[in-house]
Design a protein around this motif. Structure first.
Motif, PDB file in Angstrom:
ATOM      1  N   VAL A 197     -70.383  22.364 -82.821  1.00  0.00           N
ATOM      2  CA  VAL A 197     -69.496  21.984 -83.920  1.00  0.00           C
ATOM      3  C   VAL A 197     -70.124  20.837 -84.699  1.00  0.00           C
ATOM      4  O   VAL A 197     -70.425  19.776 -84.148  1.00  0.00           O
ATOM      5  CB  VAL A 197     -68.110  21.553 -83.392  1.00  0.00           C
ATOM      6  CG1 VAL A 197     -67.183  21.214 -84.558  1.00  0.00           C
ATOM      7  CG2 VAL A 197     -67.502  22.633 -82.513  1.00  0.00           C
ATOM      8  N   ASP A 198     -70.356  21.061 -85.988  1.00  0.00           N
ATOM      9  CA  ASP A 198     -70.881  20.018 -86.871  1.00  0.00           C
ATOM     10  C   ASP A 198     -69.694  19.389 -87.589  1.00  0.00           C
ATOM     11  O   ASP A 198     -69.206  19.904 -88.594  1.00  0.00           O
ATOM     12  CB  ASP A 198     -71.861  20.631 -87.874  1.00  0.00           C
ATOM     13  CG  ASP A 198     -72.564  19.577 -88.718  1.00  0.00           C
ATOM     14  OD1 ASP A 198     -72.025  18.462 -88.838  1.00  0.00           O
ATOM     15  OD2 ASP A 198     -73.642  19.878 -89.271  1.00  0.00           O
ATOM     16  N   GLN A 199     -69.239  18.271 -87.054  1.00  0.00           N
ATOM     17  CA  GLN A 199     -68.044  17.629 -87.610  1.00  0.00           C
ATOM     18  C   GLN A 199     -68.280  17.138 -89.039  1.00  0.00           C
ATOM     19  O   GLN A 199     -67.347  17.117 -89.864  1.00  0.00           O
ATOM     20  CB  GLN A 199     -67.626  16.448 -86.725  1.00  0.00           C
ATOM     21  CG  GLN A 199     -67.326  16.809 -85.276  1.00  0.00           C
ATOM     22  CD  GLN A 199     -66.010  17.549 -85.095  1.00  0.00           C
ATOM     23  OE1 GLN A 199     -65.287  17.815 -86.048  1.00  0.00           O
ATOM     24  NE2 GLN A 199     -65.688  17.894 -83.852  1.00  0.00           N
ATOM     25  N   ASP A 200     -69.501  16.755 -89.376  1.00  0.00           N
ATOM     26  CA  ASP A 200     -69.790  16.236 -90.727  1.00  0.00           C
ATOM     27  C   ASP A 200     -69.726  17.340 -91.774  1.00  0.00           C
ATOM     28  O   ASP A 200     -69.372  17.092 -92.930  1.00  0.00           O
ATOM     29  CB  ASP A 200     -71.179  15.577 -90.755  1.00  0.00           C
ATOM     30  CG  ASP A 200     -71.241  14.323 -89.900  1.00  0.00           C
ATOM     31  OD1 ASP A 200     -70.184  13.672 -89.751  1.00  0.00           O
ATOM     32  OD2 ASP A 200     -72.317  14.011 -89.377  1.00  0.00           O
ATOM     33  N   THR A 201     -70.076  18.578 -91.378  1.00  0.00           N
ATOM     34  CA  THR A 201     -70.068  19.704 -92.314  1.00  0.00           C
ATOM     35  C   THR A 201     -68.668  20.296 -92.484  1.00  0.00           C
ATOM     36  O   THR A 201     -68.326  20.834 -93.544  1.00  0.00           O
ATOM     37  CB  THR A 201     -71.038  20.800 -91.843  1.00  0.00           C
ATOM     38  OG1 THR A 201     -72.348  20.236 -91.725  1.00  0.00           O
ATOM     39  CG2 THR A 201     -71.086  21.965 -92.805  1.00  0.00           C
ATOM     40  N   CYS A 202     -67.849  20.186 -91.447  1.00  0.00           N
ATOM     41  CA  CYS A 202     -66.500  20.763 -91.456  1.00  0.00           C
ATOM     42  C   CYS A 202     -65.682  20.250 -92.648  1.00  0.00           C
ATOM     43  O   CYS A 202     -65.697  19.055 -92.966  1.00  0.00           O
ATOM     44  CB  CYS A 202     -65.786  20.412 -90.151  1.00  0.00           C
ATOM     45  SG  CYS A 202     -64.059  20.940 -90.080  1.00  0.00           S
ATOM     46  N   VAL A 203     -64.969  21.169 -93.307  1.00  0.00           N
ATOM     47  CA  VAL A 203     -64.142  20.813 -94.468  1.00  0.00           C
ATOM     48  C   VAL A 203     -62.649  20.905 -94.148  1.00  0.00           C
ATOM     49  O   VAL A 203     -61.807  20.928 -95.053  1.00  0.00           O
ATOM     50  CB  VAL A 203     -64.479  21.703 -95.682  1.00  0.00           C
ATOM     51  CG1 VAL A 203     -65.879  21.419 -96.186  1.00  0.00           C
ATOM     52  CG2 VAL A 203     -64.303  23.185 -95.339  1.00  0.00           C
TER      53      VAL A 203
END
Length: 251
Positions: A197-203
């Motif tokens: 899970v890429d939390q920075d990319t998540c919208v």
């Protein structure tokens, strides 16, 4: 299995047009050009060698497998999420996970199919017995036992060689009288992938939460929270994530 085969692009376009015309309410001829592309997919299928144990049916977390009967093998349904748990569970390796790739170019469509090796969970018989009050010596169990562990001597009830029995339960499932009782040990699912899970990319769109078939992923505040115990590593969230914030990778 590792197979590649080809088809002329104009033939493929003709087949698509024919199928599309069957679906259209109007009688207008479908005409469409298929652009060059590459499409990847994964197929899970059950071979005719299915021994009717129904272990895959019992273990499928999303009820995507139709029960087998003595007259027909189990069948993968359209709601399959490709978690591969059934393939790990099948005691006779008759459930196949196949990677498929289609390359469409100017002149042809090339298909590539490859069998994926899947590890198998522990399966062991602990106790199995035939109830002499119920057994009618029909020998249906003999037909489906994958190890030949069952015999039915003339005029006697079914006899089970406990050394040869693997605990699959095929005999239990097909016995018309319910005369066989089985206790077995089935090991845990073997994790071969992990969900990153890429939390920075998540919208924070909540698409993953809305589509997870086992409620294993939640959006809490601005963070995606994954329940590792519930997650079946099925690819649904990673395929549907619109920004690529979820990736399923081999371990």
């Amino acid at each position: 299995m590792d197979v590649t085969f080809k088809k002329k692009k104009d033939v493929f376009e003709g087949e698509v047009a024919l199928k599309s015309s069957d679906l259209e309410e109007s009688h207008e001829k479908f005409s469409g050009k298929i652009e060059d592309c590459v499409m990847d997919d994964k197929i899970i299928t059950i071979a005719p060698e299915c021994v009717r144990c129904n272990l895959c049916v019992e273990e499928c977390p999303v009820d995507a497998i139709e029960d087998s009967k003595s007259t027909k093998p189990a069948r993968i349904l359209d709601n399959c999420v490709k978690c591969e748990i059934c393939a790990q569970t099948c005691p006779v390796n008759c459930i196949h996970v196949i990677e498929s790739t289609a390359h469409v170019n100017d002149d042809e469509v090339k298909y590539h199919l490859k069998d994926i090796k899947v590890p198998h969970r522990k399966l062991q018989m602990q106790e199995i017995n035939v109830n002499p009050e119920k057994c009618v010596s029909c020998a249906t169990c003999v037909k489906f036992c994958p190890t030949g562990a069952i015999t039915v001597p003339e005029g006697e009830i079914a006899q089970i060689d406990k050394e040869a029995c693997i605990g699959c339960g095929a005999c239990v499932n097909v016995c018309p009288e319910g005369s066989i009782e089985l206790i077995r040990e089935l090991g845990p699912v073997i994790k071969t992938k992990e969900l990153l899970v890429d939390q920075d990319t998540c919208v924070q769109c909540q698409v993953c939460e809305e589509n997870c078939p086992v409620d294993a992923i939640k959006l809490e505040g601005d963070k995606v929270v994954l329940d590792q115990e519930k997650c079946i590593l099925c690819e649904v969230c990673s395929r549907k994530c619109p920004v690529g914030a979820l990736k399923l990778e081999m371990m």
